[in-house]
Design a protein around this motif. Structure first.
Motif, mmCIF file in Angstrom:
data_model
loop_
_atom_site.group_PDB
_atom_site.id
_atom_site.type_symbol
_atom_site.label_atom_id
_atom_site.label_comp_id
_atom_site.label_asym_id
_atom_site.label_seq_id
_atom_site.Cartn_x
_atom_site.Cartn_y
_atom_site.Cartn_z
ATOM 1 N N GLY A 145 0.831 -1.215 0.000
ATOM 2 C CA GLY A 145 0.000 0.000 0.000
ATOM 3 C C GLY A 145 0.857 1.252 0.000
ATOM 4 N N THR A 146 0.582 2.137 0.967
ATOM 5 C CA THR A 146 1.331 3.400 1.043
ATOM 6 C C THR A 146 2.492 3.323 2.025
ATOM 7 O OG1 THR A 146 -0.078 4.174 2.831
ATOM 8 C CG2 THR A 146 -0.788 4.706 0.584
ATOM 9 N N GLY A 147 2.598 2.219 2.770
ATOM 10 C CA GLY A 147 3.667 2.091 3.765
ATOM 11 C C GLY A 147 3.362 2.816 5.058
ATOM 12 N N GLU A 148 2.127 3.297 5.206
ATOM 13 C CA GLU A 148 1.809 4.097 6.406
ATOM 14 C C GLU A 148 1.278 3.274 7.584
ATOM 15 O OE1 GLU A 148 -0.708 7.030 4.675
ATOM 16 O OE2 GLU A 148 0.997 8.251 4.069
ATOM 17 N N ASN A 149 1.027 1.976 7.376
ATOM 18 C CA ASN A 149 0.520 1.146 8.476
ATOM 19 C C ASN A 149 1.541 1.109 9.608
ATOM 20 O OD1 ASN A 149 -0.524 0.354 5.808
ATOM 21 N ND2 ASN A 149 -1.888 -0.928 7.030
ATOM 22 N N VAL A 150 1.038 1.117 10.830
ATOM 23 C CA VAL A 150 1.912 1.198 12.012
ATOM 24 C C VAL A 150 1.905 -0.125 12.769
ATOM 25 C CG1 VAL A 150 2.179 2.309 14.273
ATOM 26 C CG2 VAL A 150 1.586 3.685 12.246
ATOM 27 N N ARG A 151 3.103 -0.576 13.166
ATOM 28 C CA ARG A 151 3.242 -1.730 14.039
ATOM 29 C C ARG A 151 4.014 -1.296 15.282
ATOM 30 N NH1 ARG A 151 -0.245 -2.861 11.202
ATOM 31 N NH2 ARG A 151 -0.647 -4.736 9.986
ATOM 32 N N ASP A 152 3.787 -2.014 16.400
ATOM 33 C CA ASP A 152 4.380 -1.662 17.691
ATOM 34 C C ASP A 152 5.462 -2.706 17.973
ATOM 35 O OD1 ASP A 152 4.868 -0.875 20.279
ATOM 36 O OD2 ASP A 152 2.800 -1.073 20.973
ATOM 37 N N TRP A 153 6.732 -2.357 17.721
ATOM 38 C CA TRP A 153 7.802 -3.359 17.694
ATOM 39 C C TRP A 153 8.404 -3.620 19.076
ATOM 40 C CZ3 TRP A 153 8.118 -6.297 13.566
ATOM 41 C CH2 TRP A 153 7.605 -5.807 12.356
ATOM 42 N N ILE A 154 8.663 -4.914 19.335
ATOM 43 C CA ILE A 154 9.322 -5.336 20.583
ATOM 44 C C ILE A 154 10.383 -6.380 20.221
ATOM 45 C CG2 ILE A 154 7.533 -7.097 21.016
ATOM 46 C CD1 ILE A 154 7.982 -6.743 24.019
ATOM 47 N N HIS A 155 11.544 -6.307 20.873
ATOM 48 C CA HIS A 155 12.573 -7.312 20.620
ATOM 49 C C HIS A 155 12.131 -8.651 21.214
ATOM 50 C CE1 HIS A 155 16.393 -9.470 20.603
ATOM 51 N NE2 HIS A 155 16.770 -8.605 19.659
ATOM 52 N N ALA A 156 12.443 -9.747 20.504
ATOM 53 C CA ALA A 156 12.017 -11.080 20.959
ATOM 54 C C ALA A 156 12.525 -11.390 22.374
ATOM 55 C CB ALA A 156 12.495 -12.145 19.976
ATOM 56 N N ASP A 157 13.705 -10.884 22.753
ATOM 57 C CA ASP A 157 14.199 -11.142 24.121
ATOM 58 C C ASP A 157 13.321 -10.472 25.168
ATOM 59 O OD1 ASP A 157 16.262 -12.750 23.371
ATOM 60 O OD2 ASP A 157 17.857 -11.271 23.707
ATOM 61 N N ASP A 158 12.779 -9.294 24.856
ATOM 62 C CA ASP A 158 11.870 -8.640 25.809
ATOM 63 C C ASP A 158 10.561 -9.417 25.910
ATOM 64 O OD1 ASP A 158 13.473 -6.608 26.781
ATOM 65 O OD2 ASP A 158 12.954 -5.219 25.170
ATOM 66 N N HIS A 159 10.101 -9.986 24.785
ATOM 67 C CA HIS A 159 8.922 -10.856 24.837
ATOM 68 C C HIS A 159 9.223 -12.051 25.749
ATOM 69 C CE1 HIS A 159 5.623 -13.106 22.301
ATOM 70 N NE2 HIS A 159 5.329 -13.065 23.566
#
Ligand code: NAD
Ligand code: TDX
Length: 332
Positions: A206-220
């Protein structure tokens, strides 16, 4: 010291959790994994033989699950079909593994009364508008968009019912988008890193404007361990590290880190039903269980992840052509 089964432990987040547990606790771990296209035995190389066992099998195999649950104290359930794009083309494996597989594990947990932690996703809550200041919390109503997220929502509801009806000692966590080593090249961040490393332009939907909330796998992983040790039975905890970025910004960071012009990407056909924005409020986990993420600046964690893919082409190289062939067939 506990004996923990990790389902899906040869996948991205499960393998990071196994490394984390063996490095930071004295628990022993048994991985149960079917080694689908998404599982990779090499992600578990070099682990200590006296505390680690690998069982190649399916979570829907009730006899195998029964035998394993009889000799363990806890299960952390990561195994799933996990990719939204695949679920739009062939939903059946998602129903089989995410629903029937979770049901099979819950029945064994009920019989053997072992501690159960269910790994889920923020996608069960649907999406938020780009300009909406709110975030998901434990009280947000379920509203999944894709076959993938609807089967994850269904599996969460099964867990809740098995707690209430049968007294299964379960907790649930719903986490935001993970990044880090050992993530399959079909997923957004590894796809774009390995595209640039192989001379291909990144592909933004699409436009590239979709937002994701990133977390490092170690913090998970540290959050899941905290819930396993201190969580209240029957409760749900949201896991997130305040890492909201739109997809275009992530691609620009990857291009800059790899020495390319930051506009050297292509806009491609959008994902049908593409969720606009995810954002997690993890106040409950932080205040009630005292968890904190360790990874600070996203760009630094991303740079380390880019370094891992640069150094580990032997891990991802064999998967790359097949993943790109699937995308090419979809015009993505
Ligand atoms: P993944 O696709 O990388 O790994 C899934 C693993 O499960 C693979 O090793 C696969 O072989 C195994 N598996 C699949 N079907 C199986 C079956 N029937 N029996 C036994 N093993 C089977 O997935 P991931 O990204 O590591 O996600 C792991 C879990 O975390 C999933 O439950 C997912 O919903 C959840 N989650 C993922 C994210 C994310 O950002 N990737 C975020 C929140 C929650
Ligand atoms: O080539 C791509 N280009 C692109 O713009 C790909 C593969 C993705 N995207 C976009 C779609 C999403 O907005 O990037 C974003 C992230 O995409 P994915 O990596 O497919 O993740 P997402 O759909 O957000 O789901 C992930 O997070 C929640 C995991 O795959 C799920 O398992 C988890 O539940």
């Amino acid at each position: 010291m506990s004996r923990i089964i990790v389902t899906g432990g040869a996948g991205f987040i499960g393998s990071n959790f196994v490394h984390y547990v063996l490095a930071n606790t004295d628990h022993s771990v048994t991985v149960l994994d079917a080694l689908t296209y998404a599982g990779n035995r090499a992600s578990l190389d070099g682990l200590p033989a006296d505390r680690f066992e690998f069982v190649h099998g399916d979570i829907r195999d009730a006899a195998l699950v029964d035998e394993l649950f009889a000799r363990h104290d806890a299960v952390v359930h990561y195994a799933a079909e996990s990719h939204n794009d695949n679920s739009l083309h062939d939903p059946r494996p998602f129903l089989e593994t995410n629903i029937i597989g979770t049901y099979t594990l819950l029945e064994a947990a009920r019989k053997h009364d072992i501690r159960f932690h269910h790994i889920s996703t923020d996608e069960v809550y649907g999406d938020l508008e780009l300009d909406d200041p709110s975030r998901f919390s434990e009280s947000t109503p379920y509203n999944p968009s894709s076959p993938y997220s609807s089967t994850k929502a269904g599996s969460d509801l099964l867990v809740r019912a098995w707690v209430r009806s049968f007294g299964v000692r379960a907790t649930i966590s719903n986490c935001s988008n993970n990044y880090g080593p050992y993530q399959h090249v079909e997923k957004f961040i590894p796809r774009q890193i390995t595209n640039v490393l192989t001379g291909v332009r990144p592909k933004l939907y699409g436009t590239g404007e979709n937002v994701r909330d990133w977390i490092h796998a170690d913090d998970h992983s540290s959050a899941v361990l905290t819930i396993l040790e201190k969580g209240v039975i029957g409760e749900t905890y949201l896991i997130g590290a305040d890492g909201e970025h739109n997809n275009k910004a992530v691609v620009e960071l990857i291009l800059a880190e790899l020495g390319q012009p930051t506009d050297a990407y292509d806009l491609v056909r959008d994902r049908p039903g593409h969720d606009l924005r995810y954002a997690i409020d993890s106040t409950r986990l932080r205040t009630e269980l005292g968890w904190q993420p360790s990874f600070g600046v996203f760009a630094a964690g991303l740079a380390a992840t880019i370094g891992w893919y640069r150094d580990n082409e032997s891990w991802w190289g064999p998967q790359k052509a097949a993943a790109e062939a699937r995308y090419a067939a979809q015009g993505q």
